[in-house]
Design a protein around this motif. Structure first.
Motif, PDB file in Angstrom:
ATOM      1  N   GLU A 173       0.836  -1.211   0.000  1.00 23.50           N
ATOM      2  CA  GLU A 173       0.000   0.000   0.000  1.00 23.50           C
ATOM      3  C   GLU A 173       0.864   1.252   0.000  1.00 23.50           C
ATOM      4  OE1 GLU A 173      -3.368   2.244   2.787  1.00 23.50           O
ATOM      5  OE2 GLU A 173      -2.589   0.262   3.353  1.00 23.50           O
ATOM      6  N   ILE A 174       0.485   2.200  -0.818  1.00 26.84           N
ATOM      7  CA  ILE A 174       1.145   3.513  -0.804  1.00 26.84           C
ATOM      8  C   ILE A 174       0.501   4.336   0.303  1.00 26.84           C
ATOM      9  CG2 ILE A 174       1.536   5.648  -2.083  1.00 26.84           C
ATOM     10  CD1 ILE A 174       1.490   3.992  -4.655  1.00 26.84           C
ATOM     11  N   ARG A 175       1.304   4.730   1.286  1.00 25.59           N
ATOM     12  CA  ARG A 175       0.756   5.442   2.447  1.00 25.59           C
ATOM     13  C   ARG A 175       0.839   6.955   2.317  1.00 25.59           C
ATOM     14  NH1 ARG A 175      -0.052   1.640   6.610  1.00 25.59           N
ATOM     15  NH2 ARG A 175      -1.171   3.370   7.585  1.00 25.59           N
ATOM     16  N   SER A 176       1.862   7.447   1.640  1.00 27.62           N
ATOM     17  CA  SER A 176       2.020   8.900   1.518  1.00 27.62           C
ATOM     18  C   SER A 176       2.966   9.216   0.357  1.00 27.62           C
ATOM     19  CB  SER A 176       2.580   9.467   2.828  1.00 27.62           C
ATOM     20  OG  SER A 176       2.745  10.866   2.749  1.00 27.62           O
ATOM     21  N   ILE A 177       2.757  10.404  -0.214  1.00 27.32           N
ATOM     22  CA  ILE A 177       3.617  10.864  -1.310  1.00 27.32           C
ATOM     23  C   ILE A 177       3.937  12.340  -1.095  1.00 27.32           C
ATOM     24  CG2 ILE A 177       3.734  11.373  -3.796  1.00 27.32           C
ATOM     25  CD1 ILE A 177       2.017   8.936  -4.305  1.00 27.32           C
ATOM     26  N   ALA A 178       5.189  12.691  -1.281  1.00 32.38           N
ATOM     27  CA  ALA A 178       5.598  14.100  -1.302  1.00 32.38           C
ATOM     28  C   ALA A 178       6.359  14.305  -2.596  1.00 32.38           C
ATOM     29  CB  ALA A 178       6.472  14.427  -0.106  1.00 32.38           C
ATOM     30  N   ARG A 179       5.984  15.330  -3.329  1.00 32.03           N
ATOM     31  CA  ARG A 179       6.574  15.480  -4.667  1.00 32.03           C
ATOM     32  C   ARG A 179       6.914  16.926  -4.987  1.00 32.03           C
ATOM     33  NH1 ARG A 179       3.884  14.408 -10.619  1.00 32.03           N
ATOM     34  NH2 ARG A 179       5.871  14.328 -11.725  1.00 32.03           N
ATOM     35  N   GLU A 180       8.098  17.131  -5.541  1.00 28.92           N
ATOM     36  CA  GLU A 180       8.467  18.384  -6.189  1.00 28.92           C
ATOM     37  C   GLU A 180       8.784  18.010  -7.624  1.00 28.92           C
ATOM     38  OE1 GLU A 180      11.308  20.694  -4.005  1.00 28.92           O
ATOM     39  OE2 GLU A 180      10.022  20.790  -2.226  1.00 28.92           O
ATOM     40  N   ALA A 181       7.763  18.150  -8.450  1.00 32.11           N
ATOM     41  CA  ALA A 181       7.764  17.586  -9.804  1.00 32.11           C
ATOM     42  C   ALA A 181       8.978  18.005 -10.615  1.00 32.11           C
ATOM     43  CB  ALA A 181       6.490  17.995 -10.527  1.00 32.11           C
ATOM     44  N   GLY A 182       9.537  17.013 -11.294  1.00 29.05           N
ATOM     45  CA  GLY A 182      10.671  17.258 -12.166  1.00 29.05           C
ATOM     46  C   GLY A 182      12.006  17.186 -11.472  1.00 29.05           C
ATOM     47  N   ASP A 183      12.002  17.166 -10.142  1.00 27.98           N
ATOM     48  CA  ASP A 183      13.252  17.162  -9.391  1.00 27.98           C
ATOM     49  C   ASP A 183      13.351  15.936  -8.487  1.00 27.98           C
ATOM     50  OD1 ASP A 183      15.650  17.835  -8.339  1.00 27.98           O
ATOM     51  OD2 ASP A 183      15.027  19.747  -7.468  1.00 27.98           O
ATOM     52  N   ARG A 184      12.524  15.893  -7.437  1.00 29.42           N
ATOM     53  CA  ARG A 184      12.641  14.782  -6.487  1.00 29.42           C
ATOM     54  C   ARG A 184      11.286  14.510  -5.832  1.00 29.42           C
ATOM     55  NH1 ARG A 184      17.656  13.543  -4.554  1.00 29.42           N
ATOM     56  NH2 ARG A 184      17.714  11.637  -3.296  1.00 29.42           N
ATOM     57  N   SER A 185      11.059  13.238  -5.525  1.00 28.37           N
ATOM     58  CA  SER A 185       9.852  12.817  -4.820  1.00 28.37           C
ATOM     59  C   SER A 185      10.215  11.789  -3.761  1.00 28.37           C
ATOM     60  CB  SER A 185       8.840  12.204  -5.795  1.00 28.37           C
ATOM     61  OG  SER A 185       8.375  13.149  -6.716  1.00 28.37           O
ATOM     62  N   LYS A 186       9.344  11.665  -2.769  1.00 27.35           N
ATOM     63  CA  LYS A 186       9.459  10.604  -1.771  1.00 27.35           C
ATOM     64  C   LYS A 186       8.110   9.899  -1.670  1.00 27.35           C
ATOM     65  CE  LYS A 186      13.024  12.855   1.078  1.00 27.35           C
ATOM     66  NZ  LYS A 186      14.061  11.812   1.075  1.00 27.35           N
ATOM     67  N   ILE A 187       8.163   8.587  -1.529  1.00 30.12           N
ATOM     68  CA  ILE A 187       6.954   7.798  -1.432  1.00 30.12           C
ATOM     69  C   ILE A 187       7.113   6.795  -0.300  1.00 30.12           C
ATOM     70  CG2 ILE A 187       7.823   6.303  -3.309  1.00 30.12           C
ATOM     71  CD1 ILE A 187       4.903   5.716  -4.018  1.00 30.12           C
ATOM     72  N   ALA A 188       6.112   6.728   0.587  1.00 34.37           N
ATOM     73  CA  ALA A 188       6.145   5.795   1.718  1.00 34.37           C
ATOM     74  C   ALA A 188       5.207   4.634   1.434  1.00 34.37           C
ATOM     75  CB  ALA A 188       5.732   6.504   2.999  1.00 34.37           C
ATOM     76  N   VAL A 189       5.714   3.413   1.640  1.00 34.33           N
ATOM     77  CA  VAL A 189       4.916   2.213   1.338  1.00 34.33           C
ATOM     78  C   VAL A 189       4.950   1.255   2.522  1.00 34.33           C
ATOM     79  CG1 VAL A 189       5.228   2.350  -1.156  1.00 34.33           C
ATOM     80  CG2 VAL A 189       6.926   1.144   0.218  1.00 34.33           C
ATOM     81  N   SER A 190       3.931   0.402   2.601  1.00 29.14           N
ATOM     82  CA  SER A 190       3.868  -0.589   3.677  1.00 29.14           C
ATOM     83  C   SER A 190       3.264  -1.870   3.146  1.00 29.14           C
ATOM     84  CB  SER A 190       3.031  -0.056   4.846  1.00 29.14           C
ATOM     85  OG  SER A 190       1.675   0.104   4.436  1.00 29.14           O
ATOM     86  N   ALA A 191       3.437  -2.943   3.923  1.00 28.16           N
ATOM     87  CA  ALA A 191       2.847  -4.233   3.583  1.00 28.16           C
ATOM     88  C   ALA A 191       2.300  -4.850   4.861  1.00 28.16           C
ATOM     89  CB  ALA A 191       3.883  -5.152   2.935  1.00 28.16           C
ATOM     90  N   GLU A 192       1.114  -5.453   4.792  1.00 31.38           N
ATOM     91  CA  GLU A 192       0.510  -6.067   5.971  1.00 31.38           C
ATOM     92  C   GLU A 192       1.283  -7.323   6.386  1.00 31.38           C
ATOM     93  OE1 GLU A 192      -3.609  -6.792   5.597  1.00 31.38           O
ATOM     94  OE2 GLU A 192      -4.147  -4.678   5.290  1.00 31.38           O
ATOM     95  N   ARG A 193       1.771  -8.058   5.402  1.00 34.19           N
ATOM     96  CA  ARG A 193       2.492  -9.288   5.696  1.00 34.19           C
ATOM     97  C   ARG A 193       3.974  -9.003   5.931  1.00 34.19           C
ATOM     98  NH1 ARG A 193       0.883 -12.874   0.666  1.00 34.19           N
ATOM     99  NH2 ARG A 193       2.888 -13.821   1.256  1.00 34.19           N
ATOM    100  N   GLU A 194       4.521  -9.588   6.973  1.00 37.10           N
ATOM    101  CA  GLU A 194       5.913  -9.332   7.336  1.00 37.10           C
ATOM    102  C   GLU A 194       6.898  -9.941   6.341  1.00 37.10           C
ATOM    103  OE1 GLU A 194       6.658 -10.523  11.309  1.00 37.10           O
ATOM    104  OE2 GLU A 194       5.287  -9.047  12.202  1.00 37.10           O
ATOM    105  N   ASP A 195       6.449 -10.974   5.620  1.00 38.84           N
ATOM    106  CA  ASP A 195       7.364 -11.631   4.689  1.00 38.84           C
ATOM    107  C   ASP A 195       7.506 -10.897   3.358  1.00 38.84           C
ATOM    108  OD1 ASP A 195       4.684 -12.262   4.156  1.00 38.84           O
ATOM    109  OD2 ASP A 195       5.281 -13.992   2.957  1.00 38.84           O
ATOM    110  N   ILE A 196       6.808  -9.774   3.240  1.00 35.71           N
ATOM    111  CA  ILE A 196       6.880  -8.995   1.999  1.00 35.71           C
ATOM    112  C   ILE A 196       7.641  -7.700   2.254  1.00 35.71           C
ATOM    113  CG2 ILE A 196       5.542  -7.695   0.279  1.00 35.71           C
ATOM    114  CD1 ILE A 196       3.377  -9.799   0.538  1.00 35.71           C
ATOM    115  N   ASP A 197       8.603  -7.418   1.411  1.00 35.15           N
ATOM    116  CA  ASP A 197       9.382  -6.183   1.491  1.00 35.15           C
ATOM    117  C   ASP A 197       8.740  -5.150   0.563  1.00 35.15           C
ATOM    118  OD1 ASP A 197      11.212  -4.148   1.530  1.00 35.15           O
ATOM    119  OD2 ASP A 197      12.748  -5.219   0.398  1.00 35.15           O
ATOM    120  N   PRO A 198       8.007  -4.184   1.109  1.00 31.92           N
ATOM    121  CA  PRO A 198       7.300  -3.225   0.251  1.00 31.92           C
ATOM    122  C   PRO A 198       8.241  -2.344  -0.566  1.00 31.92           C
ATOM    123  CG  PRO A 198       7.189  -2.510   2.537  1.00 31.92           C
ATOM    124  CD  PRO A 198       7.796  -3.891   2.548  1.00 31.92           C
TER     125      PRO A 198
END
Length: 363
Positions: free
Chosen positions: A222-247
């Motif tokens: 799941e994508i939890r949050s996004i911060a973006r400065e278009a054309g330069d740099r962005s950050k995206i936070a992701v999570s997974a409910e299952r521990e065996d999955i690396d989001p």
């Protein structure tokens, strides 16, 4: 009138324009009534009967049965009414066919514009209903034309506007370029539906990752949050409910193929992928990637944090013109104050006992 030809035209328009038969029938009925009233000086009591099964088009006037007729357009004498049907009495209303012999030619000439207007309105309605469901979605379009401020992108059935404020500052779009855009607004105007699209909206980054990452599509990541400065740099936070999955790994892809596809679409815009955490210390620290973080002190009441970083990492943590810290604050929703280790020790803010051991961050 040539009823068969008229009904065939309805079928053709329905198929080509995607307009329902009911809307077309209603438009033609209104147009024919208008033409009849205009050309035959009739009152407002006429209706059109289009019988598709029999292939007939007839006009009827509703008249009241009276003892003495004062307005023949609205009334009929009881004697004449009874000659048609002996059951009629004074005060009754009856429908009388009034289709003129030359009505076909007159109607075709005078109703044409009204019918076309209604068809245009119906077409606009069809297009609006089709695209209103795509609001907050991504579509692929072709750059059709440009002016001093806007780029116009053809989306199949309609031309969308990409305003200068929604264009990426480091990107030049040329005529005939295929481009992915994010639909921010679909609205009705007097000139028909108007669609506004964006290349800078955070939603575009989200849709691109949804397209590239199967685990996001199936809900595993799941994508939890996004911060973006278009054309330069962005950050995206992701999570997974299952521990065996690396989001984070799922979004990066094998050898970085998934994130690289997103970066390529955004003309080289850098993307930091961060693992979401409910712990603000961990979340804020990881959001400051690629900088190393020694400690995060949290003020829950003011939703602010003090971040301690090694002396050599201060400029990296803050970023060029404060961009890294700014994006991290936007991503996490926490205020972030950054100090280097030396200054923090001098102020008594850091003793160096508890060093944060992270990082699950990819750039």
């Amino acid at each position: 009138m040539n009823s068969e030809e008229l009904l065939k035209s309805i079928a053709v328009i329905e198929k080509e324009k995607g307009i329902s038969r009911e809307v077309l029938i209603e438009a033609i009925e209104i147009a024919l009534v208008s033409a009849y009233k205009k050309n035959f000086n009739q009152a407002q009591n006429v209706r059109v009967d289009i019988n598709e099964k029999k292939g007939t088009v007839k006009l009827f006037a509703t008249k009241q049965v009276v003892e003495e007729v004062e307005d023949p357009r609205l009334e009929i004498s009881v004697e004449e009414a009874k000659s048609m049907n002996p059951n009629y009495e004074v005060g009754d209303y009856m429908d009388i066919e009034v289709t003129p012999k030359n009505f076909g030619r007159v109607a075709a000439q005078n109703a044409k514009n009204l019918v076309q207007q209604r068809i245009r309105e119906a077409e606009r309605g069809v297009i609006y209903n089709e695209y209103i469901d795509r609001e907050d979605d991504m579509m692929v379009g072709i750059v059709q034309r440009k002016d001093a401020r806007n780029v116009y992108v053809h989306l199949g059935k309609i031309e969308a506007v990409l305003p200068v404020t929604e264009q990426m500052p480091n990107e030049v779009l040329n005529i005939h370029d295929r481009v992915k855009v994010y639909i921010t607004k679909v609205e009705k105007t007097t000139k028909g539906p108007q669609i506004t699209v964006s290349r800078t909206h955070p939603g575009l980054l989200k849709r691109l990752f949804e397209k590239e990452v199967a685990e996001i599509q199936d809900g595993t990541v799941e994508i939890r949050s996004i911060a973006r400065e278009a054309g330069d740099r962005s950050k995206i936070a992701v999570s997974a409910e299952r521990e065996d999955i690396d989001p984070v790994g799922a979004c990066v892809g094998h050898s970085g193929t998934r994130v690289q596809a997103v970066v390529n679409e955004l003309n080289g815009e850098k993307v930091d992928i961060v693992k979401y955490s409910e712990d603000p210390k961990v979340y804020v620290a990881q959001s400051l990637s690629p900088s190393e973080v020694l400690e995060v002190q949290v003020d829950e009441e003011n939703k602010s944090t003090l971040v301690i970083v090694p002396d050599s990492q201060l400029s990296l943590a803050i970023g060029k013109k404060g961009q890294n810290a700014r994006l991290a604050a936007k991503l996490t929703g926490w205020k972030i104050d950054i100090k280097n280790e030396s200054e923090a020790r001098e102020l008594g803010l850091y003793q160096g006992d508890n060093r944060l051991e992270l990082f699950d961050v990819e750039e």
